[in-house]
Design an enzyme around this catalytic site. Structure first.
Site, PDB file in Angstrom:
ATOM      1  N   ASP A 280       0.858  -1.184   0.000  1.00  0.00           N
ATOM      2  CA  ASP A 280       0.000   0.000   0.000  1.00  0.00           C
ATOM      3  C   ASP A 280       0.895   1.235   0.000  1.00  0.00           C
ATOM      4  O   ASP A 280       2.066   1.157   0.386  1.00  0.00           O
ATOM      5  CB  ASP A 280      -0.911   0.012   1.238  1.00  0.00           C
TER       6      ASP A 280
ATOM      7  N   VAL B  33       0.991   0.667  -6.939  1.00  0.00           N
ATOM      8  CA  VAL B  33       0.657  -0.426  -7.864  1.00  0.00           C
ATOM      9  C   VAL B  33       0.875  -0.042  -9.320  1.00  0.00           C
ATOM     10  O   VAL B  33       0.956  -0.923 -10.182  1.00  0.00           O
ATOM     11  CB  VAL B  33      -0.793  -0.911  -7.671  1.00  0.00           C
TER      12      VAL B  33
ATOM     13  N   SER C  57     -16.294  -3.317  -9.199  1.00  0.00           N
ATOM     14  CA  SER C  57     -17.355  -2.667  -8.425  1.00  0.00           C
ATOM     15  C   SER C  57     -18.648  -2.834  -9.203  1.00  0.00           C
ATOM     16  O   SER C  57     -18.638  -2.896 -10.441  1.00  0.00           O
ATOM     17  CB  SER C  57     -17.063  -1.178  -8.229  1.00  0.00           C
TER      18      SER C  57
ATOM     19  N   TYR D 153     -14.635   6.408 -12.334  1.00  0.00           N
ATOM     20  CA  TYR D 153     -14.607   5.210 -11.494  1.00  0.00           C
ATOM     21  C   TYR D 153     -15.259   4.027 -12.202  1.00  0.00           C
ATOM     22  O   TYR D 153     -14.690   2.925 -12.255  1.00  0.00           O
ATOM     23  CB  TYR D 153     -15.318   5.510 -10.177  1.00  0.00           C
TER      24      TYR D 153
END
Length: 252
Positions: A36, A58, A146, A159
């Site tokens: 993270d 990442v 999602s 998103y």
């Protein structure tokens, strides 16, 4: 996939779904590398469980490679779980003008490019491993999308597009990696108790909590972690996206 003694990389492990997943994997007997950008969150995680913290981005090949090297030091990497992500909200045309293009690009870079970066580098490592019995499996990669990918709300263009991309790469990646005995599965969670939600105004939180049909509550990060473990345990789960949302369909 036998988790006891396996090595796993979990991104976004500094909080929320990633932290819960890392903890559950440790309890299951896995050796976990937790990655993270949130160094404080990783430190807190390491204080709660025996996870190896690696601060990194990442979207960086160098950072992900460093995390995979840390995993290699523990043993053969059998599992990679992509939980790192951001969820900014902005209208296509708002009061201040058109959607900031840099924000759109950043969202896709973190959520989609970051996921693929981890997937490709983890798969490369897994391909070199000996397969495990009885299904000749070398590894499992679990991504996080999602339900916004299918039910995107106003203000979620960036998103939703990023998460739809994660869903879209799941099947072709699974088909390509099948010959190597590597499974790829994506979870599309609905509304969960995460720090992202906790940062919203109380009125907004109350409205969100009222949305799920049944169970009529938000998901718990521990339930997401249990789904990751279930995917590892069931070898027939491959190349698919699993909605995980209490039958919720997001309103506009």
């Amino acid at each position: 996939m036998q988790l006891n003694g396996a090595v796993a990389l979990v991104t976004g492990a500094g909080s929320g779904l990633g932290a819960a997943t890392a903890e559950a994997l440790v309890v299951a007997g896995a050796q976990v590398v937790a990655m993270d950008l949130n160094a404080g969150g990783l430190a807190a995680l390491a204080a709660r469980c025996d996870a190896t913290p690696v601060v990194g981005d990442v979207t960086s090949e160098t950072d992900v490679s460093a995390a995979l090297e840390a995993a290699k030091g523990l043993g053969p990497l059998r599992l990679a779980v992509n939980c790192a992500g951001i969820a900014p909200a902005a209208r296509v045309v708002g009061r201040g003008g058109a959607h900031d293009l840099a924000l759109f690009e950043k969202t896709l870079r973190v959520n989609l490019v970051g996921t693929f970066n981890v997937l490709r580098l983890a798969a490369q490592r897994m391909q070199a491993l000996d397969p495990t019995a009885p299904d000749h499996e070398r590894g499992v990669i679990v991504n996080t999308a999602s339900i916004a990918a299918e039910d995107g709300q106003v203000g979620q263009c960036a998103y939703a597009a990023s998460k739809a991309g994660v869903m879209g790469l799941t099947l072709p990646a699974a088909r390509e990696l099948a010959k190597s005995g590597i499974r790829v599965v994506t979870i599309a969670p609905g509304l969960f108790e995460t720090p992202m939600l906790a940062g919203l105004p109380e009125a907004a939180q109350a409205a969100i909590r009222a949305l799920p049909p049944f169970p009529a509550r938000l998901g718990k990060p521990e339930e997401f972690a249990a789904m990751v473990l279930a995917i590892c345990a069931n070898p027939l789960l491959n190349g698919t996206t699993l909605r995980f949302d209490s039958a919720l369909r997001l309103p506009p």
